[in-house]
Scaffold this motif. Structure first.
Motif, PDB file in Angstrom:
ATOM      1  N   LEU A 121       0.885  -1.169   0.000  1.00  0.00           N
ATOM      2  CA  LEU A 121       0.000   0.000   0.000  1.00  0.00           C
ATOM      3  C   LEU A 121       0.917   1.212   0.000  1.00  0.00           C
ATOM      4  CD1 LEU A 121      -2.964   0.977   0.176  1.00  0.00           C
ATOM      5  CD2 LEU A 121      -2.679   1.090   2.655  1.00  0.00           C
ATOM      6  N   PHE A 122       0.913   1.976  -1.093  1.00  0.00           N
ATOM      7  CA  PHE A 122       1.907   3.010  -1.330  1.00  0.00           C
ATOM      8  C   PHE A 122       1.257   4.394  -1.246  1.00  0.00           C
ATOM      9  CE2 PHE A 122       4.961   5.512  -3.737  1.00  0.00           C
ATOM     10  CZ  PHE A 122       6.179   4.939  -3.418  1.00  0.00           C
ATOM     11  N   ILE A 123       1.548   5.127  -0.168  1.00  0.00           N
ATOM     12  CA  ILE A 123       0.983   6.462   0.039  1.00  0.00           C
ATOM     13  C   ILE A 123       1.936   7.493  -0.566  1.00  0.00           C
ATOM     14  CG2 ILE A 123       0.033   8.057   1.738  1.00  0.00           C
ATOM     15  CD1 ILE A 123      -1.242   5.259   1.810  1.00  0.00           C
ATOM     16  N   THR A 124       1.442   8.350  -1.442  1.00  0.00           N
ATOM     17  CA  THR A 124       2.331   9.342  -2.055  1.00  0.00           C
ATOM     18  C   THR A 124       1.541  10.554  -2.538  1.00  0.00           C
ATOM     19  OG1 THR A 124       4.015   9.682  -3.773  1.00  0.00           O
ATOM     20  CG2 THR A 124       2.147   8.292  -4.360  1.00  0.00           C
ATOM     21  N   HIS A 125       2.238  11.712  -2.606  1.00  0.00           N
ATOM     22  CA  HIS A 125       1.631  12.879  -3.250  1.00  0.00           C
ATOM     23  C   HIS A 125       2.263  13.119  -4.615  1.00  0.00           C
ATOM     24  CE1 HIS A 125       5.134  14.886  -1.171  1.00  0.00           C
ATOM     25  NE2 HIS A 125       5.241  15.394  -2.375  1.00  0.00           N
ATOM     26  N   ASP A 126       3.236  12.268  -4.989  1.00  0.00           N
ATOM     27  CA  ASP A 126       3.964  12.437  -6.243  1.00  0.00           C
ATOM     28  C   ASP A 126       3.345  11.542  -7.317  1.00  0.00           C
ATOM     29  OD1 ASP A 126       5.822  12.485  -8.336  1.00  0.00           O
ATOM     30  OD2 ASP A 126       7.514  12.767  -6.971  1.00  0.00           O
ATOM     31  N   LEU A 127       2.632  12.160  -8.261  1.00  0.00           N
ATOM     32  CA  LEU A 127       1.944  11.380  -9.286  1.00  0.00           C
ATOM     33  C   LEU A 127       2.919  10.692 -10.234  1.00  0.00           C
ATOM     34  CD1 LEU A 127      -1.067  13.709 -10.205  1.00  0.00           C
ATOM     35  CD2 LEU A 127      -0.967  11.844  -8.563  1.00  0.00           C
ATOM     36  N   ARG A 128       4.126  11.265 -10.409  1.00  0.00           N
ATOM     37  CA  ARG A 128       5.119  10.613 -11.263  1.00  0.00           C
ATOM     38  C   ARG A 128       5.532   9.265 -10.668  1.00  0.00           C
ATOM     39  NH1 ARG A 128       7.323  13.876 -15.069  1.00  0.00           N
ATOM     40  NH2 ARG A 128       6.893  16.096 -14.900  1.00  0.00           N
ATOM     41  N   VAL A 129       5.764   9.261  -9.361  1.00  0.00           N
ATOM     42  CA  VAL A 129       6.133   8.025  -8.677  1.00  0.00           C
ATOM     43  C   VAL A 129       4.987   7.022  -8.758  1.00  0.00           C
ATOM     44  CG1 VAL A 129       6.621   7.025  -6.415  1.00  0.00           C
ATOM     45  CG2 VAL A 129       7.805   9.102  -7.133  1.00  0.00           C
ATOM     46  N   ALA A 130       3.774   7.489  -8.524  1.00  0.00           N
ATOM     47  CA  ALA A 130       2.610   6.604  -8.582  1.00  0.00           C
ATOM     48  C   ALA A 130       2.453   5.993  -9.968  1.00  0.00           C
ATOM     49  CB  ALA A 130       1.348   7.375  -8.202  1.00  0.00           C
ATOM     50  N   ALA A 131       2.717   6.786 -11.000  1.00  0.00           N
ATOM     51  CA  ALA A 131       2.572   6.302 -12.373  1.00  0.00           C
ATOM     52  C   ALA A 131       3.529   5.154 -12.674  1.00  0.00           C
ATOM     53  CB  ALA A 131       2.803   7.449 -13.359  1.00  0.00           C
ATOM     54  N   GLN A 132       4.721   5.196 -12.079  1.00  0.00           N
ATOM     55  CA  GLN A 132       5.750   4.221 -12.419  1.00  0.00           C
ATOM     56  C   GLN A 132       5.688   2.948 -11.595  1.00  0.00           C
ATOM     57  OE1 GLN A 132       7.707   4.578 -15.215  1.00  0.00           O
ATOM     58  NE2 GLN A 132       6.150   6.155 -15.362  1.00  0.00           N
ATOM     59  N   ILE A 133       5.178   3.029 -10.373  1.00  0.00           N
ATOM     60  CA  ILE A 133       5.273   1.859  -9.498  1.00  0.00           C
ATOM     61  C   ILE A 133       3.934   1.204  -9.188  1.00  0.00           C
ATOM     62  CG2 ILE A 133       5.088   3.081  -7.274  1.00  0.00           C
ATOM     63  CD1 ILE A 133       7.394   1.247  -6.291  1.00  0.00           C
ATOM     64  N   CYS A 134       2.843   1.912  -9.362  1.00  0.00           N
ATOM     65  CA  CYS A 134       1.543   1.397  -8.893  1.00  0.00           C
ATOM     66  C   CYS A 134       0.783   0.643  -9.980  1.00  0.00           C
ATOM     67  CB  CYS A 134       0.675   2.544  -8.370  1.00  0.00           C
ATOM     68  SG  CYS A 134       1.386   3.363  -6.929  1.00  0.00           S
ATOM     69  N   ASP A 135       0.134  -0.458  -9.571  1.00  0.00           N
ATOM     70  CA  ASP A 135      -0.784  -1.182 -10.449  1.00  0.00           C
ATOM     71  C   ASP A 135      -2.155  -0.509 -10.416  1.00  0.00           C
ATOM     72  OD1 ASP A 135       0.934  -3.624 -11.056  1.00  0.00           O
ATOM     73  OD2 ASP A 135       0.900  -3.655  -8.872  1.00  0.00           O
ATOM     74  N   THR A 136      -2.555  -0.116  -9.220  1.00  0.00           N
ATOM     75  CA  THR A 136      -3.870   0.503  -8.996  1.00  0.00           C
ATOM     76  C   THR A 136      -3.668   1.813  -8.263  1.00  0.00           C
ATOM     77  OG1 THR A 136      -4.873  -1.691  -8.813  1.00  0.00           O
ATOM     78  CG2 THR A 136      -6.137   0.172  -7.913  1.00  0.00           C
ATOM     79  N   ILE A 137      -4.497   2.805  -8.577  1.00  0.00           N
ATOM     80  CA  ILE A 137      -4.415   4.091  -7.887  1.00  0.00           C
ATOM     81  C   ILE A 137      -5.774   4.437  -7.286  1.00  0.00           C
ATOM     82  CG2 ILE A 137      -4.156   6.597  -8.213  1.00  0.00           C
ATOM     83  CD1 ILE A 137      -1.908   6.062 -10.131  1.00  0.00           C
ATOM     84  N   VAL A 138      -5.737   4.851  -6.016  1.00  0.00           N
ATOM     85  CA  VAL A 138      -6.921   5.306  -5.294  1.00  0.00           C
ATOM     86  C   VAL A 138      -6.731   6.796  -5.016  1.00  0.00           C
ATOM     87  CG1 VAL A 138      -8.236   5.113  -3.138  1.00  0.00           C
ATOM     88  CG2 VAL A 138      -7.310   3.055  -4.239  1.00  0.00           C
ATOM     89  N   VAL A 139      -7.687   7.613  -5.428  1.00  0.00           N
ATOM     90  CA  VAL A 139      -7.598   9.067  -5.248  1.00  0.00           C
ATOM     91  C   VAL A 139      -8.499   9.476  -4.090  1.00  0.00           C
ATOM     92  CG1 VAL A 139      -7.840  11.331  -6.343  1.00  0.00           C
ATOM     93  CG2 VAL A 139      -7.218   9.342  -7.724  1.00  0.00           C
TER      94      VAL A 139
END
Length: 541
Positions: free
Chosen positions: A479-497
């Protein structure tokens, strides 16, 4: 932009007090910042960026570092030979600084209006009424709401973005010719970050201020830089315009930095069908503010949150500060108790347990925090920190030590690290140690709460690659908490906003970031700094 140089640094060298004469942390540094110009200084941790900014302000720690050569001129006045009294006069009147963490720059027991007013009281002859009027006008110029209330507020009563605006107001109240900003937006979410950057640019245009901006965020650099100074190991590697450095870097080190910036375009990933290891159902967390009489106001930090994480899946939770991201993370690992709802870890609702009944369940879920230095006991050697959890769960010491050695290899650290202390490592190395410690108990779920936000781009890329390798090797759910959308784009399979404690959109990373359904999600993406730049291919997108 004027061609008049407000700041001139010529052949500046800085060394450790008492250290060998040839061992310098900054070596023969030279560059200028003109009136109305923004010069960004970039480089990895330890490159000398912050030492340079502290040298300009005359704030080098006297027992730690000293300038041993060169010159620093602010409006043609030499800083290195200025007396302590003159330096105090120059700070605020000619030059001012905005630090990364506003809470360290503000007095927690004094109202923010009084703290800004103190600058006027020390450096001007204005009366009390005039000072208050000028402070209120400054608060309005930095676009703070309800300035009368803000003036009477303490720092802890304001958000991170509001506190940073207060620090900027304090820095600019006397209209200095040079503003030094040392990582002022690193810990801020994308929308607040955009507001702060826009604010600095607007105030710069009004006052023709020279801005020296220290940062490791190349998205920010792409938004605001007129020129860029690239530093490595205390030396200038390359200097050029924004287009030169970001689109046509000449040096291998610069190309490495720029290519390390994660893309906003998500990677294509296959949808996960593995077993669900974390199932959050109807999670609520409500805080009650204390009141002198009667029941205080209720604040809902998380409202009816539902999400799942499958084995081997990385689910990213994104949103602005105050959206509820970290509240959800802390409820999931039971650092705080949810008000209502279920947190099912492999079918067991850990929200129903507490105290000694919860303890055996904790090995199934571990957390990595944003600041690795605060996460590690400075008095314990790294090996002892890693095996602490294993020993608590009954593993024999020899077996635990062998496990720690294996984990250090997994996270790319030498075995010799076992005998060293946390302060002997860089920030990226400490974060690797924290990941090793979290993996020691072989958890089913790893919660990463802003685990890479404070790292420079090259180290960030290494840690993200490490998480991918660990996920592939162990099948751990993240479960990856972040405010950086670039990081989320590269590492996440699913994104919850998340927004205001609620989930407003969820889906695959590709669908959420390329075809967002909600206006709020679109506003987050549009606020991402440097979103029009393709850093991977060294040219504007």
């Amino acid at each position: 932009m004027s061609s008049t140089a407000v700041l001139k640094i010529n052949q500046l060298s800085v060394q450790v007090v008492g250290g060998p004469p040839g061992q310098r942390v900054v070596k023969d540094l030279s560059f200028e910042v003109n009136a109305g110009e923004t010069v960004c200084v970039v480089g990895e941790s330890g490159s000398g960026k912050s030492v340079t900014s502290l040298s300009v302000m005359g704030l080098l720690p006297k027992d730690g570092l000293k300038a041993c050569g060169g010159s620093i001129l602010v409006e043609n006045e030499e800083i290195l030979s200025a007396s302590p009294k003159r330096l105090r006069e120059l700070r605020a009147t000619r030059m001012a600084m905005v630090f990364q963490e506003p809470m360290t720059a503000l007095n927690p027991v004094e109202k923010v209006g009084s703290q800004i007013e103190e600058v006027l009281r020390v450096h001007t002859q204005l009366g009390k009424k005039e000072r208050r009027s000028k402070v209120l006008a400054m608060l309005e110029s930095v676009q703070l709401p309800d300035i009368g209330r803000i003036y009477e507020s303490y720092p802890h009563q304001l958000s991170g973005g509001q506190r940073q605006r207060i620090v900027i107001a304090m820095a600019l109240i006397l209209e200095p010719k040079l503003l030094i900003a040392d990582e002022p937006t690193t810990a801020l979410d994308v929308t607040t970050q955009k507001q702060i950057l826009t604010l600095i640019r607007e105030l710069q245009h009004v006052h023709n201020t020279a801005v020296l901006f220290i940062t490791h965020d190349f998205g920010v650099v792409a938004e605001i830089a007129d020129r860029i100074v690239v530093m490595n190991s205390g030396e200038v590697v390359e200097v050029g315009t924004r287009s030169d450095i970001l689109a046509k870097p000449l040096e291998a080190y610069t190309r490495m930095l720029v290519s390390s910036v994660p893309s906003l375009i998500p990677r294509k990933r296959v949808a996960m069908t593995s077993e669900i290891v974390l199932d959050v159902q109807g999670l609520n967390k409500t805080y009650v503010e204390k009141a002198m009489f009667g029941r205080g106001r209720e604040v809902a930090a998380a409202k009816d949150v539902n999400l799942t994480v499958r084995r081997g899946e990385i689910v990213g939770v994104v949103g602005e500060s105050g959206s509820g991201k970290s509240t959800v993370a802390r409820c999931v690992v039971r650092l705080i108790d949810p008000t209502a709802g279920a947190v099912l870890v492999k079918g067991t609702d850990i929200a129903q347990f507490s105290g000694s009944h919860l303890r055996p369940l904790r090995r199934h879920i571990q957390i990595v925090f944003q600041d690795p230095y605060r996460s590690l006991n400075p008095r314990l050697r790294v090996g002892e920190s890693i095996i602490e959890g294993l020993l608590n769960f009954g593993v024999k010491r020899q077996e635990a030590m062998e496990k720690a050695v294996e984990l250090l290899r997994v996270v790319g650290m030498p075995v010799s690290a076992m005998r060293r202390y946390p302060h002997q490592f860089s920030g990226g190395q400490r974060q690797r140690i924290c990941i090793a410690r979290a993996l020691a108990l072989e958890p089913d779920i790893l919660v990463a709460d802003e685990a890479v936000s404070a790292l420079d781009v090259s180290v960030q890329a290494q840690v993200l690659e490490l998480l991918e390798e660990v996920r592939a090797r162990t099948g751990i759910a993240v479960l990856f908490i972040t405010h950086d959308l670039r990081v989320a784009a590269q590492i996440c399979d699913t994104i919850v906003v998340m927004q205001n404690g609620c989930i407003v959109e969820a889906g695959s990373a590709e669908s959420v970031l390329t075809t967002p359904q909600r206006d709020y999600t679109r506003s987050l993406i549009e606020a991402a700094p440097g979103r029009d730049w393709d850093f991977q291919n060294f040219r504007p997108a």
